[in-house]
Design a protein around this motif. Structure first.
Motif, PDB file in Angstrom:
ATOM      1  N   GLU A  16      -7.864  -7.178  -4.891  1.00 17.71           N
ATOM      2  CA  GLU A  16      -7.074  -7.180  -3.658  1.00 17.71           C
ATOM      3  C   GLU A  16      -6.364  -5.837  -3.537  1.00 17.71           C
ATOM      4  O   GLU A  16      -5.605  -5.463  -4.436  1.00 17.71           O
ATOM      5  CB  GLU A  16      -6.013  -8.285  -3.695  1.00 17.71           C
ATOM      6  N   ARG A  31      -6.923   1.114  -2.619  1.00 20.11           N
ATOM      7  CA  ARG A  31      -7.861   0.305  -1.829  1.00 20.11           C
ATOM      8  C   ARG A  31      -9.096  -0.114  -2.628  1.00 20.11           C
ATOM      9  O   ARG A  31      -9.882  -0.943  -2.181  1.00 20.11           O
ATOM     10  CB  ARG A  31      -8.293   1.082  -0.591  1.00 20.11           C
ATOM     11  N   HIS A  32      -9.277   0.475  -3.826  1.00 16.96           N
ATOM     12  CA  HIS A  32     -10.440   0.162  -4.661  1.00 16.96           C
ATOM     13  C   HIS A  32     -10.006   0.282  -6.118  1.00 16.96           C
ATOM     14  O   HIS A  32      -9.226   1.177  -6.452  1.00 16.96           O
ATOM     15  CB  HIS A  32     -11.585   1.136  -4.335  1.00 16.96           C
ATOM     16  N   GLN A  68      -3.409  -5.811   3.663  1.00 17.65           N
ATOM     17  CA  GLN A  68      -4.410  -6.530   4.448  1.00 17.65           C
ATOM     18  C   GLN A  68      -5.762  -5.847   4.266  1.00 17.65           C
ATOM     19  O   GLN A  68      -5.838  -4.631   4.232  1.00 17.65           O
ATOM     20  CB  GLN A  68      -4.027  -6.495   5.937  1.00 17.65           C
ATOM     21  N   MET A  69      -6.791  -6.622   4.162  1.00 21.54           N
ATOM     22  CA  MET A  69      -8.150  -6.076   4.076  1.00 21.54           C
ATOM     23  C   MET A  69      -8.514  -5.530   5.449  1.00 21.54           C
ATOM     24  O   MET A  69      -8.232  -6.149   6.460  1.00 21.54           O
ATOM     25  CB  MET A  69      -9.141  -7.146   3.652  1.00 21.54           C
ATOM     26  N   SER A  70      -9.135  -4.330   5.455  1.00 16.90           N
ATOM     27  CA  SER A  70      -9.549  -3.768   6.739  1.00 16.90           C
ATOM     28  C   SER A  70     -11.041  -3.718   6.869  1.00 16.90           C
ATOM     29  O   SER A  70     -11.777  -3.906   5.988  1.00 16.90           O
ATOM     30  CB  SER A  70      -8.963  -2.382   6.926  1.00 16.90           C
TER      31      SER A  70
END
Length: 70
Positions: A16, A31-32, A68-70
């Motif tokens: 996440e 983000r990763h 939040q996932m984009s």
């Protein structure tokens, strides 16, 4: 924030994205899982989209928030 807690976030399945908040007020997104590395006393965060690298003492990490996932 301690090293083990950050490592747990990076290894989480499924991963996440999260943001690291620093004592300076800066916020850095992870983000990763391959964009962060943790040693005993430091965190390294890379941002390929901005071609930037942050190296920070873990003492300066004040909080972490999930993104939040984009």
């Amino acid at each position: 924030m301690n090293a083990d807690a950050l490592r747990d976030l990076i290894r989480r399945e499924p991963f996440e994205p999260f943001a690291i908040h620093l004592s300076s007020g800066e916020v850095h997104e992870v983000r990763h899982p391959e964009c962060a590395a943790i040693s005993k006393t430091r965190v390294v965060v890379t941002d390929p989209s901005r071609d930037s690298v942050l190296v920070c003492n873990l003492l300066h990490v004040t909080s972490v928030e999930f993104l939040q996932m984009s």
